[in-house]
Design a protein around this motif. Structure first.
Motif, PDB file in Angstrom:
ATOM      1  N   PHE A  84       0.956  -1.324  -0.057  1.00  0.00           N
ATOM      2  CA  PHE A  84       0.152  -0.202  -0.252  1.00  0.00           C
ATOM      3  C   PHE A  84       0.966   1.212  -0.003  1.00  0.00           C
ATOM      4  O   PHE A  84       1.846   1.159   0.417  1.00  0.00           O
ATOM      5  N   ALA A  85       0.266   2.388  -0.604  1.00  0.00           N
ATOM      6  CA  ALA A  85       1.213   3.422  -0.566  1.00  0.00           C
ATOM      7  C   ALA A  85       0.417   4.734  -0.450  1.00  0.00           C
ATOM      8  O   ALA A  85      -0.786   5.068  -0.698  1.00  0.00           O
ATOM      9  N   GLY A  86       0.768   5.735   0.289  1.00  0.00           N
ATOM     10  CA  GLY A  86       0.239   6.972   0.478  1.00  0.00           C
ATOM     11  C   GLY A  86      -1.142   6.891   1.352  1.00  0.00           C
ATOM     12  O   GLY A  86      -2.174   7.734   1.004  1.00  0.00           O
ATOM     13  N   VAL A  87      -1.209   5.891   2.302  1.00  0.00           N
ATOM     14  CA  VAL A  87      -2.545   5.843   2.855  1.00  0.00           C
ATOM     15  C   VAL A  87      -2.772   6.820   3.956  1.00  0.00           C
ATOM     16  O   VAL A  87      -1.849   6.850   4.863  1.00  0.00           O
ATOM     17  N   GLN A  88      -3.921   7.616   4.156  1.00  0.00           N
ATOM     18  CA  GLN A  88      -4.047   8.556   5.340  1.00  0.00           C
ATOM     19  C   GLN A  88      -4.650   7.783   6.329  1.00  0.00           C
ATOM     20  O   GLN A  88      -5.876   7.034   5.928  1.00  0.00           O
ATOM     21  N   PHE A  89      -4.498   8.044   7.580  1.00  0.00           N
ATOM     22  CA  PHE A  89      -5.117   7.322   8.702  1.00  0.00           C
ATOM     23  C   PHE A  89      -5.906   8.477   9.680  1.00  0.00           C
ATOM     24  O   PHE A  89      -5.198   9.030  10.353  1.00  0.00           O
ATOM     25  N   PHE A 114      -6.021  -3.377   0.870  1.00  0.00           N
ATOM     26  CA  PHE A 114      -5.006  -3.420   0.037  1.00  0.00           C
ATOM     27  C   PHE A 114      -5.057  -4.882  -0.586  1.00  0.00           C
ATOM     28  O   PHE A 114      -5.418  -5.732   0.018  1.00  0.00           O
ATOM     29  N   SER A 115      -4.362  -4.821  -1.883  1.00  0.00           N
ATOM     30  CA  SER A 115      -4.228  -6.438  -2.500  1.00  0.00           C
ATOM     31  C   SER A 115      -2.797  -6.704  -2.663  1.00  0.00           C
ATOM     32  O   SER A 115      -2.007  -6.077  -3.034  1.00  0.00           O
ATOM     33  N   TYR A 116      -2.677  -7.954  -2.151  1.00  0.00           N
ATOM     34  CA  TYR A 116      -1.374  -8.399  -2.275  1.00  0.00           C
ATOM     35  C   TYR A 116      -1.230  -9.410  -3.416  1.00  0.00           C
ATOM     36  O   TYR A 116      -2.089 -10.268  -3.564  1.00  0.00           O
ATOM     37  N   ALA A 117      -0.062  -9.408  -4.228  1.00  0.00           N
ATOM     38  CA  ALA A 117       0.357 -10.429  -5.014  1.00  0.00           C
ATOM     39  C   ALA A 117       1.983 -10.872  -5.029  1.00  0.00           C
ATOM     40  O   ALA A 117       2.644  -9.748  -4.746  1.00  0.00           O
ATOM     41  N   PRO A 118       2.033 -12.195  -5.238  1.00  0.00           N
ATOM     42  CA  PRO A 118       3.721 -12.443  -5.131  1.00  0.00           C
ATOM     43  C   PRO A 118       4.273 -12.020  -6.145  1.00  0.00           C
ATOM     44  O   PRO A 118       3.820 -11.583  -7.190  1.00  0.00           O
ATOM     45  N   PRO A 119       5.677 -11.440  -6.093  1.00  0.00           N
ATOM     46  CA  PRO A 119       6.424 -11.042  -7.257  1.00  0.00           C
ATOM     47  C   PRO A 119       6.467 -11.744  -8.236  1.00  0.00           C
ATOM     48  O   PRO A 119       6.762 -13.175  -8.158  1.00  0.00           O
ATOM     49  N   GLU A 120       6.225 -11.177  -9.513  1.00  0.00           N
ATOM     50  CA  GLU A 120       6.723 -11.823 -10.796  1.00  0.00           C
ATOM     51  C   GLU A 120       7.938 -12.292 -10.858  1.00  0.00           C
ATOM     52  O   GLU A 120       9.002 -11.528 -10.824  1.00  0.00           O
ATOM     53  N   ASP A 149      -0.167   8.558  20.851  1.00  0.00           N
ATOM     54  CA  ASP A 149       0.553   7.337  19.829  1.00  0.00           C
ATOM     55  C   ASP A 149      -0.658   6.343  19.798  1.00  0.00           C
ATOM     56  O   ASP A 149      -1.676   6.209  20.392  1.00  0.00           O
ATOM     57  N   ARG A 150      -0.636   5.716  18.569  1.00  0.00           N
ATOM     58  CA  ARG A 150      -1.758   5.035  18.179  1.00  0.00           C
ATOM     59  C   ARG A 150      -1.049   3.425  17.863  1.00  0.00           C
ATOM     60  O   ARG A 150      -0.102   3.342  17.265  1.00  0.00           O
ATOM     61  N   THR A 151      -2.036   2.528  18.020  1.00  0.00           N
ATOM     62  CA  THR A 151      -1.485   1.008  17.679  1.00  0.00           C
ATOM     63  C   THR A 151      -1.872   0.866  16.094  1.00  0.00           C
ATOM     64  O   THR A 151      -2.973   0.936  15.626  1.00  0.00           O
ATOM     65  N   GLY A 152      -0.897   0.205  15.504  1.00  0.00           N
ATOM     66  CA  GLY A 152      -0.740  -0.117  14.220  1.00  0.00           C
ATOM     67  C   GLY A 152      -0.630  -1.283  13.631  1.00  0.00           C
ATOM     68  O   GLY A 152       0.338  -2.155  14.499  1.00  0.00           O
ATOM     69  N   THR A 153      -1.288  -2.213  12.884  1.00  0.00           N
ATOM     70  CA  THR A 153      -1.266  -3.590  12.417  1.00  0.00           C
ATOM     71  C   THR A 153      -1.092  -3.643  11.010  1.00  0.00           C
ATOM     72  O   THR A 153      -1.968  -2.853  10.440  1.00  0.00           O
ATOM     73  N   ILE A 154      -0.470  -4.618  10.300  1.00  0.00           N
ATOM     74  CA  ILE A 154      -0.554  -4.757   9.059  1.00  0.00           C
ATOM     75  C   ILE A 154      -0.856  -6.299   8.809  1.00  0.00           C
ATOM     76  O   ILE A 154      -0.134  -7.297   9.457  1.00  0.00           O
ATOM     77  N   TRP A 155      -1.698  -6.807   8.127  1.00  0.00           N
ATOM     78  CA  TRP A 155      -2.261  -8.211   7.903  1.00  0.00           C
ATOM     79  C   TRP A 155      -2.081  -8.450   6.538  1.00  0.00           C
ATOM     80  O   TRP A 155      -2.319  -7.702   5.417  1.00  0.00           O
ATOM     81  N   VAL A 156      -1.643  -9.729   6.209  1.00  0.00           N
ATOM     82  CA  VAL A 156      -1.807 -10.184   4.801  1.00  0.00           C
ATOM     83  C   VAL A 156      -2.264 -11.560   5.131  1.00  0.00           C
ATOM     84  O   VAL A 156      -2.138 -12.558   5.693  1.00  0.00           O
ATOM     85  N   GLY A 157      -3.590 -11.728   4.127  1.00  0.00           N
ATOM     86  CA  GLY A 157      -4.261 -13.025   4.076  1.00  0.00           C
ATOM     87  C   GLY A 157      -4.494 -13.520   5.685  1.00  0.00           C
ATOM     88  O   GLY A 157      -4.752 -14.691   6.047  1.00  0.00           O
ATOM     89  N   GLY A 158      -4.985 -12.514   6.421  1.00  0.00           N
ATOM     90  CA  GLY A 158      -5.251 -12.912   7.868  1.00  0.00           C
ATOM     91  C   GLY A 158      -4.069 -13.193   8.881  1.00  0.00           C
ATOM     92  O   GLY A 158      -4.401 -13.250  10.098  1.00  0.00           O
ATOM     93  N   ALA A 159      -2.857 -13.084   8.337  1.00  0.00           N
ATOM     94  CA  ALA A 159      -1.800 -13.196   9.208  1.00  0.00           C
ATOM     95  C   ALA A 159      -1.049 -11.880   9.601  1.00  0.00           C
ATOM     96  O   ALA A 159      -1.060 -10.709   8.537  1.00  0.00           O
ATOM     97  N   ALA A 204       3.789   0.924   2.615  1.00  0.00           N
ATOM     98  CA  ALA A 204       4.729  -0.307   3.033  1.00  0.00           C
ATOM     99  C   ALA A 204       4.724  -1.397   1.815  1.00  0.00           C
ATOM    100  O   ALA A 204       3.979  -1.298   0.856  1.00  0.00           O
ATOM    101  N   SER A 205       5.833  -2.225   1.681  1.00  0.00           N
ATOM    102  CA  SER A 205       6.088  -3.015   0.545  1.00  0.00           C
ATOM    103  C   SER A 205       6.897  -4.085   1.227  1.00  0.00           C
ATOM    104  O   SER A 205       7.460  -4.147   2.210  1.00  0.00           O
ATOM    105  N   LEU A 206       6.878  -5.018   0.412  1.00  0.00           N
ATOM    106  CA  LEU A 206       7.611  -6.309   0.793  1.00  0.00           C
ATOM    107  C   LEU A 206       8.818  -6.266  -0.205  1.00  0.00           C
ATOM    108  O   LEU A 206       8.570  -6.260  -1.285  1.00  0.00           O
ATOM    109  N   ALA A 207      10.011  -6.601   0.256  1.00  0.00           N
ATOM    110  CA  ALA A 207      11.284  -7.002  -0.404  1.00  0.00           C
ATOM    111  C   ALA A 207      11.572  -8.236  -0.440  1.00  0.00           C
ATOM    112  O   ALA A 207      11.673  -8.916   0.528  1.00  0.00           O
ATOM    113  N   PHE A 208      11.661  -9.020  -1.661  1.00  0.00           N
ATOM    114  CA  PHE A 208      11.826 -10.375  -1.741  1.00  0.00           C
ATOM    115  C   PHE A 208      13.486 -10.609  -2.257  1.00  0.00           C
ATOM    116  O   PHE A 208      13.630  -9.921  -3.564  1.00  0.00           O
TER     117      PHE A 208
END
Length: 171
Positions: A1-6, A14-20, A44-54, A111-115
């Motif tokens: 996800f990018a540039g999200v305001q809270f 957001f949608s996640y897809a594995p890297p091509e 301060d606020r609590t933040g969580t990030i989830w992918v597929g429920g994890a 946020a992003s994932l680096a593989f």
């Protein structure tokens, strides 16, 4: 996800897809996230990030001052969670934030994932064979367990011949 305001109490999807072109197993999977809060009044606020429920991130934000905004960077090694990232799935970010006449700091984030692919002849690092998430729903979410009547339950079918199991708990 990018540039999200809270600035409210709604989960951000957001949608996640594995890297091509970079199939598992991976040498490493790393979460890279950047957050900021505008100058003003905010707690301060609590933040969580989830992918597929994890749950792949659980933490808190910085507090701004009246004249100084804050920003911070997060990196987390998620190689152990590699099975979560092998298929496309929904994700969500929960960062509840009240913005009104008193609380004026607006949080935002990306946020992003680096593989990292395996080098030639490199052995894959130890990682889970399966990740079984336990959350509020299929895209994630925390569950309030404040009383003895509150429950969080799910039935799992475990793989045969389990040798080790790990449980990540965030309180």
């Amino acid at each position: 996800f990018a540039g999200v305001q809270f600035a409210d109490f709604e989960p951000k999807s957001f949608s996640y897809a594995p890297p091509e072109g970079c199939a598992p197993p991976w040498a490493a999977v790393v979460l890279d996230a950047d957050f900021s809060v505008t100058a003003g009044r905010q707690f301060d606020r609590t933040g969580t990030i989830w992918v597929g429920g994890a749950n792949v991130y659980f933490g808190t934000t910085a507090e701004p001052s009246a004249a100084v905004s804050r920003s911070w960077h997060i990196e987390r090694d998620l190689t152990d969670y590699s099975p979560v990232f092998a298929t496309a799935q929904p994700g969500q970010v929960d960062l509840d934030n009240l913005v009104d006449g008193t609380f004026t700091g607006v949080l935002s984030g990306s946020a992003s994932l680096a593989f990292y692919p395996l080098e030639r002849h490199q052995r894959a690092p130890a990682a889970a064979d399966v990740v079984l998430p336990l959350s509020a729903g299929p895209t994630g979410g925390t569950v309030d367990l404040a009383t003895t009547a509150d429950r969080l339950a799910r039935t799992f079918t475990l793989p045969r011949n389990v040798e080790r199991a790990f449980l990540d708990v965030y309180a």
